[in-house]
Design a protein around this motif. Structure first.
Motif, short mmCIF file in Angstrom:
data_model
loop_
_atom_site.label_atom_id
_atom_site.label_comp_id
_atom_site.label_asym_id
_atom_site.label_seq_id
_atom_site.Cartn_x
_atom_site.Cartn_y
_atom_site.Cartn_z
N PHE A 34 -5.35 1.06 -9.95
CA PHE A 34 -5.64 2.57 -10.07
C PHE A 34 -4.27 3.82 -9.78
N GLY A 35 -2.55 3.40 -9.70
CA GLY A 35 -1.66 3.71 -9.80
C GLY A 35 -1.67 4.88 -9.07
N PHE A 36 -0.62 5.61 -9.18
CA PHE A 36 0.09 6.66 -7.81
C PHE A 36 -0.99 8.36 -8.01
N GLN A 37 -0.68 8.90 -9.00
CA GLN A 37 -1.91 9.80 -8.80
C GLN A 37 -3.31 9.86 -8.67
N GLY A 38 -3.86 7.67 -9.42
CA GLY A 38 -5.13 7.81 -9.22
C GLY A 38 -5.67 7.36 -7.75
N LEU A 39 -4.41 6.66 -6.89
CA LEU A 39 -4.51 6.77 -5.53
C LEU A 39 -4.30 7.87 -4.23
N GLN A 40 -4.25 8.65 -4.80
CA GLN A 40 -3.43 10.28 -4.68
C GLN A 40 -4.34 10.80 -4.18
N ALA A 41 -5.38 11.00 -5.91
CA ALA A 41 -6.83 11.55 -5.81
C ALA A 41 -7.57 11.51 -5.17
N LYS A 42 -7.66 9.86 -4.61
CA LYS A 42 -8.72 9.01 -3.96
C LYS A 42 -8.23 9.19 -2.30
N LEU A 43 -7.07 8.78 -2.26
CA LEU A 43 -7.02 8.81 -0.44
C LEU A 43 -5.90 10.23 -0.29
N GLY A 44 -5.83 11.21 -0.97
CA GLY A 44 -4.56 12.03 -0.27
C GLY A 44 -3.47 12.06 -0.56
N ALA A 45 -2.37 13.00 -0.46
CA ALA A 45 -0.82 12.58 -0.76
C ALA A 45 -0.03 11.68 0.95
N GLU A 46 -0.98 12.12 1.73
CA GLU A 46 -0.30 11.57 2.70
C GLU A 46 -0.47 9.98 2.88
N THR A 47 -1.82 9.88 2.60
CA THR A 47 -1.91 8.95 2.97
C THR A 47 -1.74 7.62 2.20
N THR A 48 -1.35 8.14 0.75
CA THR A 48 -0.70 7.20 -0.43
C THR A 48 0.31 7.08 -0.17
N SER A 49 1.57 8.38 0.53
CA SER A 49 2.50 7.69 0.44
C SER A 49 3.23 6.95 1.91
N MET A 50 1.98 6.72 2.54
CA MET A 50 2.22 6.03 3.72
C MET A 50 1.60 4.19 3.60
N LEU A 51 0.69 4.04 2.94
CA LEU A 51 0.65 3.05 1.69
C LEU A 51 1.53 2.48 1.38
N TYR A 52 2.51 3.54 -0.26
CA TYR A 52 3.32 3.04 -0.07
C TYR A 52 5.38 2.53 0.95
N THR A 53 4.91 3.23 1.87
CA THR A 53 5.79 2.91 2.67
C THR A 53 5.94 1.87 3.47
N TYR A 54 4.44 1.80 3.83
CA TYR A 54 4.00 -0.06 5.11
C TYR A 54 4.01 -0.83 3.97
N HIS A 55 4.04 -1.19 2.57
CA HIS A 55 4.63 -1.68 1.48
C HIS A 55 5.41 -2.48 0.82
N LYS A 56 6.54 -1.36 0.83
CA LYS A 56 8.53 -1.32 1.40
C LYS A 56 8.38 -2.13 2.07
N SER A 57 8.25 -1.92 3.22
CA SER A 57 8.53 -2.63 4.68
C SER A 57 8.38 -3.30 4.99
N PHE A 58 6.16 -3.79 4.84
CA PHE A 58 5.83 -4.93 4.59
C PHE A 58 6.71 -6.52 3.64
N GLY A 59 7.44 -5.49 2.45
CA GLY A 59 7.83 -6.14 1.41
C GLY A 59 9.23 -6.90 1.76
N LEU A 60 10.30 -5.68 2.58
CA LEU A 60 11.35 -6.38 2.92
C LEU A 60 10.98 -7.21 4.35
N VAL A 61 10.07 -7.24 4.97
CA VAL A 61 9.92 -8.57 5.87
C VAL A 61 9.69 -9.66 5.38
N VAL A 62 9.65 -9.36 4.78
CA VAL A 62 8.88 -10.79 3.38
C VAL A 62 9.06 -11.48 2.91
N LEU A 63 10.43 -10.79 2.53
CA LEU A 63 11.73 -10.88 1.89
C LEU A 63 12.70 -11.92 2.44
#
Length: 183
Positions: A34-63
């Motif tokens: 979907f890409g960032f813009q496509g995801l924002q169009a589907k889910l909204g800016a707040e939900t998209t930002s939250m997904l990216y934040t959790y993706h980064k956070s859990f990525g560091l946990v997995v690291l």
């Protein structure tokens, strides 16, 4: 009692990596398609930002968990197979496991550098992490490309790993899967 099992802590770490890792791969595929813009169009800016934040956070946990696995495996090795596996099964198994561990270490590092070089914030849940490299959009794109490639490779390795687990559990009916089982 089965004596060829990993310790309970190691099995918990495996389960956490599996849970978080599969979730991260799934969310990463959503980002990819979907890409960032496509995801924002589907889910909204707040939900998209939250997904990216959790993706980064859990990525560091997995690291951190993958580094833990790396050092535990280097230090303590693996329990013996009982009955022993044939060399033709042991070698690919060892290779797949090491490649997965290395991919689980490389992937978050590539994403982290890509994020920082892109000038994007690196959040670990509610904390912001320091920018460790200067903003460089070309470098960011390159590291995100590598991050994506490693993601697809990891997805393939996971598929092979799961196929092996299926063969051991349903066809060979040996004790290999119980070595890492939480039960």
């Amino acid at each position: 009692m089965q004596t060829n099992r990993y310790g309970y802590f190691r099995r918990l770490v495996h389960a956490a990596i599996a849970l978080f890792g599969l979730g991260l791969l799934g969310v990463g595929m959503i980002f990819y398609f979907f890409g960032f813009q496509g995801l924002q169009a589907k889910l909204g800016a707040e939900t998209t930002s939250m997904l990216y934040t959790y993706h980064k956070s859990f990525g560091l946990v997995v690291l951190v968990l993958a580094l833990l696995v790396f050092f535990m495996r280097k230090r303590g090795g693996v329990p013996p197979y009982d009955p022993p596996l044939a060399m033709l099964l042991r070698l690919p198994s060892k290779l797949i496991h090491w490649l997965m561990i290395l991919a689980l270490i490389a992937m978050p590092i590539l994403g982290l550098i890509g994020t920082i070089a892109g000038g994007y914030p690196v959040a670990f849940f509610d904390w912001s992490l320091p920018q460790l490299v200067s903003e460089n959009k070309a470098l960011s794109e390159q590291f995100f490309h590598y991050h994506m490639v490693v993601g697809w490779v990891l997805l393939g390795l996971v598929a092979i790993h799961l196929a092996g687990a299926y063969v051991h559990g349903s066809i060979a009916r040996d004790t290999v899967n119980s070595r890492m089982s939480l039960l």
